[in-house]
Motif scaffolding. Structure first.
Motif, PDB file in Angstrom:
ATOM      1  N   LEU A  82      49.855  22.923  52.050  1.00 32.52           N
ATOM      2  CA  LEU A  82      48.865  21.864  52.227  1.00 32.52           C
ATOM      3  C   LEU A  82      48.013  21.650  50.983  1.00 32.52           C
ATOM      4  N   SER A  83      47.496  20.441  50.845  1.00 32.21           N
ATOM      5  CA  SER A  83      46.538  20.171  49.771  1.00 32.21           C
ATOM      6  C   SER A  83      45.223  20.845  50.154  1.00 32.21           C
ATOM      7  N   THR A 115      42.207  19.646  50.496  1.00 35.23           N
ATOM      8  CA  THR A 115      41.432  18.888  51.473  1.00 35.23           C
ATOM      9  C   THR A 115      42.022  19.037  52.866  1.00 35.23           C
ATOM     10  N   GLU A 116      43.342  18.892  52.986  1.00 37.32           N
ATOM     11  CA  GLU A 116      43.967  19.000  54.298  1.00 37.32           C
ATOM     12  C   GLU A 116      43.808  20.410  54.857  1.00 37.32           C
ATOM     13  N   LEU A 117      43.896  21.412  53.991  1.00 37.77           N
ATOM     14  CA  LEU A 117      43.721  22.786  54.434  1.00 37.77           C
ATOM     15  C   LEU A 117      42.306  22.988  54.972  1.00 37.77           C
ATOM     16  N   LEU A 131      40.296  20.708  56.188  1.00 37.24           N
ATOM     17  CA  LEU A 131      40.178  19.975  57.447  1.00 37.24           C
ATOM     18  C   LEU A 131      40.826  20.744  58.596  1.00 37.24           C
ATOM     19  N   ARG A 132      42.018  21.259  58.350  1.00 35.08           N
ATOM     20  CA  ARG A 132      42.710  21.989  59.409  1.00 35.08           C
ATOM     21  C   ARG A 132      41.997  23.296  59.744  1.00 35.08           C
ATOM     22  N   THR A 167      46.950  24.661  64.310  1.00 38.26           N
ATOM     23  CA  THR A 167      48.132  24.078  63.667  1.00 38.26           C
ATOM     24  C   THR A 167      48.590  24.881  62.450  1.00 38.26           C
ATOM     25  N   PHE A 208      36.801  10.925  53.512  1.00 41.38           N
ATOM     26  CA  PHE A 208      36.799  12.294  54.031  1.00 41.38           C
ATOM     27  C   PHE A 208      36.097  12.348  55.387  1.00 41.38           C
ATOM     28  N   ALA A 247      38.276  10.895  58.011  1.00 37.58           N
ATOM     29  CA  ALA A 247      39.341  11.832  58.379  1.00 37.58           C
ATOM     30  C   ALA A 247      38.809  12.902  59.328  1.00 37.58           C
ATOM     31  N   LEU A 286      40.099  13.594  63.181  1.00 40.33           N
ATOM     32  CA  LEU A 286      40.524  14.905  63.679  1.00 40.33           C
ATOM     33  C   LEU A 286      39.719  15.311  64.907  1.00 40.33           C
TER      34      LEU A 286
END
Length: 80
Positions: free
Chosen positions: A10-11, A13-15, A17-18, A25, A50, A53, A57
């Motif tokens: 993951l990037s 940012t995505e990491l 967020l997750r 996930t 951001f 996003a 989520l």
């Protein structure tokens, strides 16, 4: 419910967020932020994207919980 994702793929940012909103996930424990991350100010447009996003989520999480509650209520309806 959802396939697990390797955090290493993951990037940053995505990491993040997750890790905050969708830990279920991630396949393994969260990894450290990338070492080569750039320390810059984000533009207002990036900040707004951001935030959007994060809201998406959170909405997805709320929707999944509502669906689960509806399924449980439907299941329990016949037991009363």
């Amino acid at each position: 419910m959802t396939d697990k994702i390797d955090p290493a793929t993951l990037s940053g940012t995505e990491l993040l967020l997750r890790e905050k909103y969708a830990k279920d996930t991630l396949a393994t424990s969260p990894s450290e932020p990338p070492v080569d991350a750039v320390d810059e100010e984000a533009s207002e447009e990036d900040v707004n994207a951001f935030k959007a996003a994060l809201e998406l989520l959170a909405a997805r999480d709320r929707a999944a919980k509502m669906i689960e509650m509806a399924k449980q209520a439907h299941k329990n309806k016949g037991k009363q």
